[in-house]
Design a protein around this motif. Sequence first.
Motif, PDB file in Angstrom:
ATOM      1  N   ASN A  87      -0.609   6.107  14.648  1.00 56.45           N
ATOM      2  CA  ASN A  87      -1.169   6.732  15.987  1.00 56.45           C
ATOM      3  C   ASN A  87      -1.722   5.906  16.945  1.00 56.45           C
ATOM      4  O   ASN A  87      -1.468   6.074  18.084  1.00 56.45           O
ATOM      5  CB  ASN A  87      -2.019   7.983  15.427  1.00 56.45           C
ATOM      6  CG  ASN A  87      -3.293   7.496  14.862  1.00 56.45           C
ATOM      7  OD1 ASN A  87      -3.865   6.617  14.761  1.00 56.45           O
ATOM      8  ND2 ASN A  87      -4.067   8.606  14.142  1.00 56.45           N
ATOM      9  N   LEU A  88      -2.304   5.018  16.668  1.00 53.72           N
ATOM     10  CA  LEU A  88      -3.082   4.067  17.510  1.00 53.72           C
ATOM     11  C   LEU A  88      -2.116   3.159  18.268  1.00 53.72           C
ATOM     12  O   LEU A  88      -2.327   2.394  19.282  1.00 53.72           O
ATOM     13  CB  LEU A  88      -4.273   2.937  16.904  1.00 53.72           C
ATOM     14  CG  LEU A  88      -5.466   3.859  16.628  1.00 53.72           C
ATOM     15  CD1 LEU A  88      -6.498   3.171  15.959  1.00 53.72           C
ATOM     16  CD2 LEU A  88      -6.198   4.288  18.236  1.00 53.72           C
ATOM     17  N   PHE A 113       1.377  11.427   6.052  1.00 51.03           N
ATOM     18  CA  PHE A 113      -0.197  11.232   6.439  1.00 51.03           C
ATOM     19  C   PHE A 113      -0.313   9.803   6.578  1.00 51.03           C
ATOM     20  O   PHE A 113      -1.030   9.388   7.576  1.00 51.03           O
ATOM     21  CB  PHE A 113      -1.083  11.799   5.167  1.00 51.03           C
ATOM     22  CG  PHE A 113      -2.454  11.387   5.230  1.00 51.03           C
ATOM     23  CD1 PHE A 113      -3.360  11.675   6.013  1.00 51.03           C
ATOM     24  CD2 PHE A 113      -2.831  10.227   4.245  1.00 51.03           C
ATOM     25  CE1 PHE A 113      -4.636  11.352   6.129  1.00 51.03           C
ATOM     26  CE2 PHE A 113      -4.315   9.697   4.412  1.00 51.03           C
ATOM     27  CZ  PHE A 113      -5.136  10.147   5.289  1.00 51.03           C
ATOM     28  N   GLY A 114       0.340   8.986   5.772  1.00 50.94           N
ATOM     29  CA  GLY A 114       0.100   7.336   5.998  1.00 50.94           C
ATOM     30  C   GLY A 114       0.688   7.165   7.079  1.00 50.94           C
ATOM     31  O   GLY A 114       0.218   6.248   7.916  1.00 50.94           O
ATOM     32  N   ARG A 127       0.548   4.226  -0.571  1.00 51.30           N
ATOM     33  CA  ARG A 127       0.057   5.508   0.004  1.00 51.30           C
ATOM     34  C   ARG A 127       0.439   5.527   1.435  1.00 51.30           C
ATOM     35  O   ARG A 127       0.539   6.696   1.870  1.00 51.30           O
ATOM     36  CB  ARG A 127      -1.719   5.244   0.038  1.00 51.30           C
ATOM     37  CG  ARG A 127      -2.072   6.252  -0.432  1.00 51.30           C
ATOM     38  CD  ARG A 127      -3.659   6.065  -0.353  1.00 51.30           C
ATOM     39  NE  ARG A 127      -4.279   4.796  -1.262  1.00 51.30           N
ATOM     40  CZ  ARG A 127      -4.841   5.071  -2.384  1.00 51.30           C
ATOM     41  NH1 ARG A 127      -5.199   6.143  -2.675  1.00 51.30           N
ATOM     42  NH2 ARG A 127      -5.104   4.005  -3.080  1.00 51.30           N
ATOM     43  N   THR A 128       0.953   4.348   2.038  1.00 51.36           N
ATOM     44  CA  THR A 128       1.193   4.607   3.476  1.00 51.36           C
ATOM     45  C   THR A 128       2.536   5.403   3.735  1.00 51.36           C
ATOM     46  O   THR A 128       3.052   5.674   4.837  1.00 51.36           O
ATOM     47  CB  THR A 128       1.321   3.289   4.175  1.00 51.36           C
ATOM     48  OG1 THR A 128       2.161   2.277   3.667  1.00 51.36           O
ATOM     49  CG2 THR A 128      -0.197   2.551   4.410  1.00 51.36           C
ATOM     50  N   SER A 145      -2.747  -4.129  10.539  1.00 57.09           N
ATOM     51  CA  SER A 145      -2.780  -3.191   9.203  1.00 57.09           C
ATOM     52  C   SER A 145      -2.165  -4.028   8.068  1.00 57.09           C
ATOM     53  O   SER A 145      -2.962  -4.313   7.116  1.00 57.09           O
ATOM     54  CB  SER A 145      -2.167  -1.951   9.311  1.00 57.09           C
ATOM     55  OG  SER A 145      -2.426  -1.194  10.298  1.00 57.09           O
ATOM     56  N   LYS A 173       0.436  17.929  14.623  1.00 56.55           N
ATOM     57  CA  LYS A 173       0.950  17.673  13.199  1.00 56.55           C
ATOM     58  C   LYS A 173       2.389  18.290  12.970  1.00 56.55           C
ATOM     59  O   LYS A 173       2.340  19.307  12.258  1.00 56.55           O
ATOM     60  CB  LYS A 173       0.091  18.052  12.003  1.00 56.55           C
ATOM     61  CG  LYS A 173      -1.384  17.359  12.326  1.00 56.55           C
ATOM     62  CD  LYS A 173      -1.313  16.121  11.148  1.00 56.55           C
ATOM     63  CE  LYS A 173      -2.649  15.485  10.882  1.00 56.55           C
ATOM     64  NZ  LYS A 173      -3.323  15.225  11.911  1.00 56.55           N
ATOM     65  N   GLN A 211       0.825  -1.299   0.031  1.00 58.31           N
ATOM     66  CA  GLN A 211      -0.014  -0.139   0.012  1.00 58.31           C
ATOM     67  C   GLN A 211       0.739   1.356  -0.061  1.00 58.31           C
ATOM     68  O   GLN A 211       1.395   1.987   0.901  1.00 58.31           O
ATOM     69  CB  GLN A 211      -0.886  -0.055   1.380  1.00 58.31           C
ATOM     70  CG  GLN A 211      -2.121   0.908   1.315  1.00 58.31           C
ATOM     71  CD  GLN A 211      -2.853   0.784  -0.019  1.00 58.31           C
ATOM     72  OE1 GLN A 211      -2.546   1.678  -0.944  1.00 58.31           O
ATOM     73  NE2 GLN A 211      -3.738   0.087  -0.157  1.00 58.31           N
ATOM     74  N   LEU A 229      -6.977  10.099  21.015  1.00 60.65           N
ATOM     75  CA  LEU A 229      -7.146   9.500  19.849  1.00 60.65           C
ATOM     76  C   LEU A 229      -8.651   9.214  19.294  1.00 60.65           C
ATOM     77  O   LEU A 229      -9.093   9.631  18.288  1.00 60.65           O
ATOM     78  CB  LEU A 229      -6.532   8.378  19.414  1.00 60.65           C
ATOM     79  CG  LEU A 229      -4.863   8.736  19.439  1.00 60.65           C
ATOM     80  CD1 LEU A 229      -4.344   7.226  19.418  1.00 60.65           C
ATOM     81  CD2 LEU A 229      -4.744   9.658  18.022  1.00 60.65           C
ATOM     82  N   ASN A 251       1.287   8.799   9.664  1.00 65.44           N
ATOM     83  CA  ASN A 251       0.635   8.983  10.934  1.00 65.44           C
ATOM     84  C   ASN A 251      -0.825   8.310  11.117  1.00 65.44           C
ATOM     85  O   ASN A 251      -0.957   7.692  12.433  1.00 65.44           O
ATOM     86  CB  ASN A 251      -0.119  10.661  10.452  1.00 65.44           C
ATOM     87  CG  ASN A 251      -0.316  11.293  11.738  1.00 65.44           C
ATOM     88  OD1 ASN A 251       0.163  11.241  12.888  1.00 65.44           O
ATOM     89  ND2 ASN A 251      -1.458  12.114  11.716  1.00 65.44           N
ATOM     90  N   LEU A 252      -1.457   7.753  10.005  1.00 60.22           N
ATOM     91  CA  LEU A 252      -2.577   6.950  10.427  1.00 60.22           C
ATOM     92  C   LEU A 252      -2.193   5.751  10.855  1.00 60.22           C
ATOM     93  O   LEU A 252      -2.924   5.188  11.528  1.00 60.22           O
ATOM     94  CB  LEU A 252      -3.522   6.928   9.013  1.00 60.22           C
ATOM     95  CG  LEU A 252      -4.334   8.126   8.709  1.00 60.22           C
ATOM     96  CD1 LEU A 252      -5.172   7.716   7.436  1.00 60.22           C
ATOM     97  CD2 LEU A 252      -5.226   8.406   9.913  1.00 60.22           C
ATOM     98  N   LEU A 253      -1.220   5.000  10.254  1.00 56.69           N
ATOM     99  CA  LEU A 253      -0.853   3.723  10.387  1.00 56.69           C
ATOM    100  C   LEU A 253      -0.119   3.512  11.960  1.00 56.69           C
ATOM    101  O   LEU A 253      -0.627   2.504  12.483  1.00 56.69           O
ATOM    102  CB  LEU A 253       0.437   3.510   9.534  1.00 56.69           C
ATOM    103  CG  LEU A 253       0.788   2.160   9.029  1.00 56.69           C
ATOM    104  CD1 LEU A 253      -0.403   1.377   8.416  1.00 56.69           C
ATOM    105  CD2 LEU A 253       1.787   1.963   7.682  1.00 56.69           C
TER     106      LEU A 253
END
Lengths: 340, 312, 485
Positions: B44-45, B37-38, B32-33, B275, B153, B30, B226, B40-42
Motif C-alpha cells: 500500500n505504501l 492481507f499480506g 504470511r505475505t 521490506s 478492501k 515470509q 494512508l 495489501n500491507l506490503l
Amino acid sequence: MRTFTKAALLATVAAVAALPGQGAWADTSGKRIALSNNYAGNSWRQAMLRSWDKVTSQAVSDGVVAAADAFTTAENQVTEQAAQIQNLILQGYDAIVINAASPEGLNGAVQEACDAGVTVVSFDGIVTAECAWRIAVDFKQMGKDEVLYLADRLPEGGNLLEIRGLAGVFVDDEISAGIHEGVAETGKFEVVGSVHGNWAQDVAQKAVAGILPSLPEIVGVVTQGGDGYGAAQAIAASGRDMPIIVMGNRHDELTWWKEQKDANGYETMSVSIAPGVSTLAFWVAQQILDGADVPKDLTVPFLRIDQDNLEENLANTEPGGVANVEYSLGDAQGVIAGAM
Amino acid sequence: MSALLSPRVLRGLLPPLSLAALLIAIFWLQPRTMSYFGLNLLLNLAVPIALATIAQMFILCVNELDLSIGGFVSLVACITATWLHDTPLLGIAALVGLIVAYALLGALIHIRNLPSIVVTLGMSFVWLGLAVLVLPTPGGKAPEYIRSLMTLKPSLVPFPIIASVVIAGVVHLFLMRSAVGTVLRGAGGNPRSLERAGWSLLKIKMSMFALAGFFGVLSGMALVGLTTSADANIALRYTLLSIAGVILGGGEFVGGRVSPIGAVIGAMTLALAGSFLSFLRLNPDWQIGAQGAILIVVLALRVLISRSEAKR
Amino acid sequence: MSVTSGPIVRLDGVEKSFGAVRALASVSLDLMPGECFGLVGHNGAGKSTLMNVLSGNLMPDSGQILIGGEDVTAGYTPQTAMRHGVRCVYQELSLCPNLTVAENARISHPAVSGIGWRRAARALIGGKLDEVFPGHGISTDDVVGDLSIASRQMVEISRAFAVTDVAARVVILDEPTSSLDAVAAEKLLKHVRRYVSEGGTVVLISHLLGEILDTSDRIAVMRDGGIVALDEASGFNRNSLVAAMGSVAEGAAQEAAEQAVIRATAPVVVSAKPAAPESLTLAAHKGEVVGLAGLAGQGQTELLVKVFDHAAGTKVSGAVSLVAGDRQTDGVFPLWSIAENISIGSLRQFLDGFLLNHARAHAFAEEWRRQIGIRTPDVAEPILSLSGGNQQKALFARALGAPAEIIVMDDPMRGVDVGTKQEVYGMIREQASRGRTFLWYTTEMDELRNCDHVYVFREGAIVADLAHSEMTEERVLHASFRADA
C-alpha cells in the motif's frame, strides 16, 4: 528525587503483586515483541537500544517472551517507519513497541496493526492512534519543573535565556510551552532570549555565543538537554557571571557541573528521560499480552539528578552518554497501577 | 523466435522480472505475505511512491530532473491534511495553484534556459518552507473520502495492486499511445526536430511540468490517505526514490526514453526492496547500502543487455 | 500541385551575415514547379545557409521570400514554410530516436491525430516508404534509435514526401544520398524524377556531381555566398562544374624550386597513413609546411590526432604540439588570462622545483605577444578580451612556444579576419624556415597556397599528393570529388 521515585515504585509493586493474574509469566512465553525505532543516531537512542537489548535478552532467556527484536529504520522518515511497521505485522509479531518518527504520520500503519490484532505500545515518540498505548513523557511538566526549580533558588526572579531543541519537533514545542507556563505561573521571570540548540552542545554553544552580546544580565538558563554544556562554555567565554543552567543528564553536562561544584560550590539540577524507558515499554507490552488491564495513557517518570546524588549518577554514566536507568517488570506494574 | 529474446525485449522484461524475483524471495522468506492481507500491507505504501515516480517520469521525459518532488509531495500532504479537510474549497484552490506553479516552473526553466536541477533544488526548500508554514507541527487529518479510498478492501484483488495497474495503464495510454503523448515524448528525443515541425517547446515543457505537478498532488493525497495525517518532512525521501524508480523501470535520464509501466514497477520494486531487507533481518546500518546494491545489480544487468545489443 | 506557370518560390536579393562573415551575398533565385534544382559548391559556399533561409530556420538580413507569388518574408518561420508546403530534409537527421517510425511521422504531420491516429500514421509513412524505397525492410513500429543511419535517412526522406493536409510542393534534400547505399540512392533519385514529373519541386544539394548532373533540370553553383553559375543541367559537365566552384586560376608558385630542394634534402619527420584502404601515405620533411586538403570531415582531423598521439601506424620523430580549430571547445581556457593561456603549453620551463615561477611565465608570454603581435596592452588581461583572431594568435603562441618540433593545425583560421591571417601565414613561414614542420588542415584554398606540399583527403583516404608547383584549385577540387560521381 530518584530514590524517592524508586521507593514509591517498590511500594506499588508490593501492592500489585497481590493482585490476581500476576505471576502468570508462562502466558506470554510464546509471544514475540518487536521494537520499531525511527532513529539511532545519538547517544540517547544508542543507550535506549542497549537497555532494550540488555533487559529483553534476559527476559527471553528467562522464558518471559519468545522474542524481542529491535528494528531501526535506515532513514528517519515517517514513510520508512510506516513500511517497517507493516513489515513487522507481516512477520507476525504479537506486539510492536514504537518510538515514533511522528505522532500522527504513523497512525495509518498503527491502525493496520491494531486491525491485525497486534498490540501497539508507543513511548517517547508516541503515536496518537486510539487503539495504541502511549507511555508519554510529560515534556510540558519537565519544562515547568525547570522553572519551578529556578523559582525556588531565585526568589527575587530575573531574566532567563531559553535554549530550545530542533525546530518543528513536537518535543521542542512541548518543553518550551511548559517553560513559558512556568514563567507565567511564578510571575517573577522574563525569558529575554531564545535560541535553538538542536539538543547538541556544539550548536548550542554557537547559538548562545551569538545571542549573548544582545542580552541583559541573565540569572538562569532553561534547556532541553544536551545543550547545557555548550551554553556553559559560551557564557564562560563571554566573561559573564555563571547563571544557573539547568542540565539534561548528559555526561558532559554532569562532568562540568561536578567540576564547578568542586571548584566553587555551583548548584543546579538536571532532568531528562532515561533512555531505559524502552524497557518500561517492553514490560508494559508484556503485561498487555499477559492480559493485564492497562490504561491507554501512561506517564514516564523523569530521571532527575540533584546536588546530592550527582556523583553517584555521574559514576554510572558512560562518557558521551546520558544518565540511565533500566526498568523492571515491577516498575512497569507500578506505573500501570499509578495510572489506574 | 529470436525476436522474443532480442536485447530490446530483454531490456523491457528486466523491470518486471526484477519485481517478480523480489516478490518470490519475499514470499519465501515470509509466507504470511502471500495473502490478500499480506500483499495489501506490503504494497500500500508503494502507491504514493508510484504516483511520485510517474510525476518524476514526466520531467525526465523532457530531459529535466526534479529534485523538489519530495518537498512538493510533503507540501501537498500538509495541505490535504489541513485545508482540504477543513475548508475543501480553499484546499482545492491551493492544490490547483500548485499545479499551475509547476507549469510556470517549466516555463521559467525553458525560457531562461536554466538548469532544472538548480531551479528544482531551490524550489525544494520553498516547498518545504511552505509545508512547515501550513502545518508547523505534525498532525492534521485526512479527508474521509481519501482515507476510505486508500483503505478500500475490494474482493479478490488488493487495492494497491488495482491502483498500480490503473495508474500505469492510464498514463501508458496517454503518454505512449495517444497522439498528444507522442509529441510530448518527441520533445525529449529531439527538441530541435519538434521545433522545426512547428511545435511549441514552451507549451510542451509547461504541459509536462503541469502533469508532474498533477501526479505530485495525487501522490501527496494518497500518502495522507494512508498515514491519516501529515508532517512537513513526510515525503522527503520521494525525491530520490522517484528518480531511482524511473531509472529502475527502464527510463533514461535523457532522450525521452521513459516507460510509465516500468516506472510503476520500479517504484514497487524499491518499496519491496525495503521490506525484503527487513525480512532478511539485515542490520539497518547496511540497509541503505543494500538497497543501493539492488539498484546497481539491476542497472548493471541493463548495461550488459545494452552492450550485447551494441555488439550486433 | 500548382499549375501556374510562375515560380513557386522566388528569393529576391536575400542576404545573410554572421558577424563579419557574409554567408549569403544578395542571392536571387526562382524555383519552378516541376523541376529538380541542383545546388553545388565547396564547403562554406553558402548552400546550407540558403536552404536554412528557405526552410524558415534563418531570418534573412535583407531581401524577399515569395511563395506562390505571396510575400512571406515577414515572420517567416519553419511553421509558415510547412504551411506553404516547403519541406526540408536536413543534413543532420531530425528524427526523434526514442519514437517509432510511425510516431515520427505524426510529429511532422499534426493532421494525424484523434482515435486511430496510429493506424493512419503507419499507413502514411509505410506507404511512402514503399513508394520511394521499395523493399526497404523497415517496420513502421521500429524505434528509430534502433535503425541504421541509412534506414533513418530513408524514413526522414519519406516523411518529407508524405502528404496529409498540406501538399508537399517544395522538398529540399540536403546531401540526401550521403548515408544511403548506391541502390537506395538510385531509388531516391528515381523518385525525385517521378515527383518532379508530377509537378513537384525538389532542391537537391550534393557533393556527388554525377547525381546532380543526372537528376537535375537546372543547376546553380555557389561560391562565397553567391550564385556564380546557373544554367540548364545539360549546359554543364563535371569539369565545368568544378571549374565554376573554384576561383579562376591564379599565378603559379614562385618558390617552387626552393621547396623542391627541401623535399630532396631534408629528412622525413612525419610519415602517416589513414586507416582507409587504398590510401596514399603522408610524408612531411623537416622544415616543410604540409597541407591537408579536401572537403570538410574527410578524415583530416583524425589523421592529425593520430600524429599528435604518436599512434601506431605513424612515424613521428619529435615532440608534437597542436593548434585547435574549434577555439571555444578545444582551445582557450576562457576564464584565464592571456599569459596563462599562452604559457600552459610549456609550463615545465617555468618550474622552480615543483612550484611555478609566475614572473618567468609572464615574461615568456610577453615575449610571444611582441613576436607575433597579439593586440593587447597587457598579457595579464583575460583571454576573452581579445578578438577571435587574436585569441587564435595566442593559441599559436602556445603551440610555437612549446619546444615541439612538429606543429599540427586543425583548421586554425576558421573565422579569423584577413589581416590576421596574413600575419599568421608569415609567422608560419618564418618558423618553418627555422626547421619546424607544420601539418596544416584547412578547407580554404588560399591557405593551401602557403603550403609546400598538399595531400587531398576523400572519404578517409589520401587520394592525391600534390607538390606546390602542381597544386591548383582545380586539381584539389577534382581530387575532392569522386571520379565516378
